[in-house]
Design an enzyme around this catalytic site. Structure first.
Site, PDB file in Angstrom:
ATOM      1  N   GLN A 168      15.523  31.003 -31.900  1.00  8.19           N
ATOM      2  CA  GLN A 168      15.544  32.374 -31.400  1.00  8.19           C
ATOM      3  C   GLN A 168      15.964  32.392 -29.924  1.00  8.19           C
ATOM      4  O   GLN A 168      15.403  31.682 -29.107  1.00  8.19           O
ATOM      5  CB  GLN A 168      14.146  33.000 -31.560  1.00  8.19           C
ATOM      6  CG  GLN A 168      14.070  34.460 -31.190  1.00  8.19           C
ATOM      7  CD  GLN A 168      14.927  35.347 -32.104  1.00  8.19           C
ATOM      8  OE1 GLN A 168      14.875  35.220 -33.319  1.00  8.19           O
ATOM      9  NE2 GLN A 168      15.713  36.220 -31.508  1.00  8.19           N
ATOM     10  N   ASP A 174      23.047  30.982 -37.892  1.00  9.03           N
ATOM     11  CA  ASP A 174      23.495  31.997 -36.928  1.00  9.03           C
ATOM     12  C   ASP A 174      25.002  31.896 -36.708  1.00  9.03           C
ATOM     13  O   ASP A 174      25.607  32.766 -36.078  1.00  9.03           O
ATOM     14  CB  ASP A 174      22.782  31.811 -35.573  1.00  9.03           C
ATOM     15  CG  ASP A 174      21.572  32.732 -35.433  1.00  9.03           C
ATOM     16  OD1 ASP A 174      21.516  33.752 -36.138  1.00  9.03           O
ATOM     17  OD2 ASP A 174      20.693  32.417 -34.596  1.00  9.03           O
ATOM     18  N   LYS A 225      12.216  38.209 -39.372  1.00 12.26           N
ATOM     19  CA  LYS A 225      12.932  37.199 -40.163  1.00 12.26           C
ATOM     20  C   LYS A 225      12.014  36.634 -41.249  1.00 12.26           C
ATOM     21  O   LYS A 225      12.429  36.420 -42.383  1.00 12.26           O
ATOM     22  CB  LYS A 225      13.487  36.102 -39.250  1.00 12.26           C
ATOM     23  CG  LYS A 225      14.680  36.620 -38.458  1.00 12.26           C
ATOM     24  CD  LYS A 225      15.115  35.779 -37.297  1.00 12.26           C
ATOM     25  CE  LYS A 225      16.188  36.561 -36.527  1.00 12.26           C
ATOM     26  NZ  LYS A 225      16.603  35.961 -35.283  1.00 12.26           N
TER      27      LYS A 225
END
Ligand code: NAP
Length: 285
Positions: A96, A119, A52
């Site tokens: 995460q 997300d 990322k």
């Protein structure tokens, strides 16, 4: 034989577009920034977080990493999220997954402000997606929609059969397909006579998590097959949910694994961070 849908090439195409928009934003004095939180030392999570960061560098975005020890409490994690929520220079926040078991994952996902939820896991964004009013889109399904767009495929009127009903892939993919006027069928482990349904698909999405689950007899002649699965075999080799060698002889288009849907996910994370930044700064481009 099917045409291969090249996820890496389509990722690069999308990252180039994002990078050019980021450059334009910077000229206006606005810099998108993605904050990534990682709790503990799971090696796979570490790889994802590093990827990322690399993607942020690729498109010229700022990336911030917050590595927290395994014993971090839910309260400590929520306090960090509150700080990032309040920081106007942070466009997007993600934690995460998986987080250690003692952490209340749902509390964490709900705490990220919907405007910064890149997300697209917050219930508010899930709801907005289903009404077609969402700005941020779940990354893996959005990646598949971009692949179809790149290949000039209009889902309108096509029958899209999705195997898998997870919150991160199957269900949001159904919503995106519906928003593009596809006729959608979602299948799962209790679906009766699965092959008779999957054979009807013009677009077949496999998001099961079982290697080579979709066999040639489950695919109709000329179908477009999108393989979301990422499965590691005992040999260490990666494979998808589709029996690629057999199915490619019958499909008209197919995504390989690796190199198909997977590479798109991270590009769409960059897209969401850019979108979040523009929305937060009321910038129309
Ligand atoms: P998941 O949460 O485990 O969901 C799997 C789905 O498959 C469930 O809905 C399950 O049905 C269904 N299923 C399982 N066995 C089945 C069967 N025999 N017949 C029909 N349906 C069956 O998985 P996920 O998170 O959606 O991920 C799916 C795969 O995609 C995994 O390999 C994952 O690693 C990969 N993935 C890739 C990306 C990417 O970036 N490319 C992103 C996310 C996930 P029930 O609901 O009835 O149990």
């Amino acid at each position: 034989m099917a045409k291969l849908i090249d996820g890496k090439a389509i990722r690069e195409f999308n990252l180039d577009k994002i990078a050019s928009e980021v450059a334009q934003l910077k000229e206006k004095g606005v810099e998108p920034a993605l904050a990534v939180i990682i709790v503990g030392s799971d090696p796979a999570s570490r790889v994802y977080v590093n990827n990322k960061k690399t993607a942020c560098e690729r498109v010229g975005m700022r990336s911030l990493e917050f590595a927290m020890p395994e014993e971090t409490t839910t309260e400590e994690l929520l306090a960090l999220i509150d700080k990032l929520n309040a920081d106007a220079s942070v466009s997007g926040i993600l934690c995460q997954l998986p987080v250690p078991k003692h952490i209340d994952k749902n509390a964490v996902l709900r705490r990220i402000r919907p405007e910064k939820d890149v997300d697209c896991f917050h219930p508010e964004n899930v709801g907005l997606l289903s009404t077609g009013m969402g700005k941020l889109m779940p990354c893996t399904p959005m990646g598949m929609m971009k692949m179809l767009e790149y290949e000039g495929i209009d889902p309108a009127g096509k029958h899209c059969v999705i195997i898998g009903r997870s919150d991160i892939v199957g269900k949001p993919m159904a919503m995106l397909m519906l928003s593009k006027s596809a006729t959608v069928t979602i299948c799962h482990s209790k679906t009766a006579d699965l092959p008779s349904i999957t054979r009807q698909a013009d677009i077949l999405v496999a998001a099961v998590g079982i290697p080579n689950f979709v066999t040639e007899d489950m695919v109709g002649e000329g179908a477009i097959v999108l393989d979301v699965g990422i499965n590691r075999l005992e040999s260490g080799k990666l494979c998808g949910d589709v029996d690629f060698e057999a199915v490619k002889e019958k499909a008209s288009m197919i995504t390989p694994v690796p190199g198909g849907v997977g590479p798109m996910t991270i590009a769409m994370l960059m897209q969401n961070t850019l979108t979040a930044c523009k929305e937060q700064n009321n910038i129309l481009m």
